[in-house]
Design an enzyme around this catalytic site. Structure first.
Site, mmCIF file in Angstrom:
data_model
loop_
_atom_site.group_PDB
_atom_site.id
_atom_site.type_symbol
_atom_site.label_atom_id
_atom_site.label_comp_id
_atom_site.label_asym_id
_atom_site.label_seq_id
_atom_site.Cartn_x
_atom_site.Cartn_y
_atom_site.Cartn_z
ATOM 1 C CG ASP A 10 -13.275 -19.130 -24.815
ATOM 2 O OD1 ASP A 10 -13.201 -20.080 -24.464
ATOM 3 O OD2 ASP A 10 -13.848 -18.735 -25.979
ATOM 4 C CB ILE A 11 -11.124 -23.436 -21.305
ATOM 5 C CG1 ILE A 11 -10.124 -24.525 -21.030
ATOM 6 C CG2 ILE A 11 -12.615 -23.946 -21.878
ATOM 7 C CD1 ILE A 11 -10.538 -25.428 -19.792
ATOM 8 C CG ASN A 24 -23.402 -34.099 -20.703
ATOM 9 O OD1 ASN A 24 -23.046 -35.495 -21.528
ATOM 10 N ND2 ASN A 24 -23.760 -33.245 -21.281
ATOM 11 N N GLY A 32 -22.214 -25.016 -21.154
ATOM 12 C CA GLY A 32 -21.297 -24.393 -20.506
ATOM 13 C C GLY A 32 -19.937 -24.736 -21.362
ATOM 14 C CG ASP A 34 -19.954 -31.102 -22.754
ATOM 15 O OD1 ASP A 34 -19.066 -31.470 -23.357
ATOM 16 O OD2 ASP A 34 -20.891 -31.749 -22.385
ATOM 17 C CB ILE A 125 -24.990 -26.025 -15.089
ATOM 18 C CG1 ILE A 125 -26.622 -26.349 -15.042
ATOM 19 C CG2 ILE A 125 -24.251 -27.410 -15.512
ATOM 20 C CD1 ILE A 125 -27.246 -25.531 -15.982
#
Length: 169
Positions: A10-11, A24, A32, A34, A125
């Site tokens: 997990d970032i 985005n 996601g 973001d 995505i």
């Protein structure tokens, strides 16, 4: 010389100077990576993104560009937001994807960041084929003229980790 590290996980749990957000163009959160960064990082990130939209990026952040905000509650100093291209099988957008990595490292250098965590930009995505996305990411980071000491690719699952491992060789 920049060290490349691969981590499956997990970032938003990484302890680094800067975490790169696959944002985005609205900069106002999404799904996601973001969405996860905005949720865990808290409202300070969104507040700074709103200020950016009200000033320099009224039409949104262009694809391939990068901009930094606070990291809020994340274990990092900054979040570097970059907008990856949507995959197209009729138009080569590879340069835009490479630009995400280059521009994020440029911003990291301006901030003085020495450790940067990247997701696999555009491979979720946005539909970029994972192996090609990994190839572009690794090649671009290796070729970058940067003072960043460690680039950590934080891959969500085993499939992504394996694709990056093949490229990092």
């Amino acid at each position: 010389m920049t060290t490349l590290t691969l981590v499956q996980g997990d970032i938003t749990r990484q302890s680094v100077d800067a975490i790169v957000n696959a944002a985005n163009s609205s900069l106002l959160g999404g799904g996601g990576v973001d969405g996860a960064i905005h949720r865990r990082g808290g409202p300070d990130i969104l507040a700074e993104c709103r200020r950016l939209r009200a000033s320099r990026y009224g039409r949104g952040l262009p694809t391939g560009r990068a901009v930094a905000t606070t990291a809020g509650n994340l274990d990092a100093r900054w979040v570097i937001h970059t907008v990856g291209p949507v995959w197209s099988d009729t138009e080569d957008r590879s340069e835009l994807l490479a630009s995400c990595y280059r521009q994020s490292l440029r911003v990291a250098d301006e901030l003085g960041a020495r450790t940067v965590a990247f997701p696999a930009i555009s491979t979720g995505i946005y539909g970029w084929p994972l192996d090609d996305g990994a190839r572009i990411a690794v090649a671009t980071v290796r070729a970058a003229d940067t003072a960043v000491e460690e680039v950590r690719f934080v891959l969500f699952d085993e499939r992504a980790h394996a694709a990056f491992a093949r490229q990092a060789g």
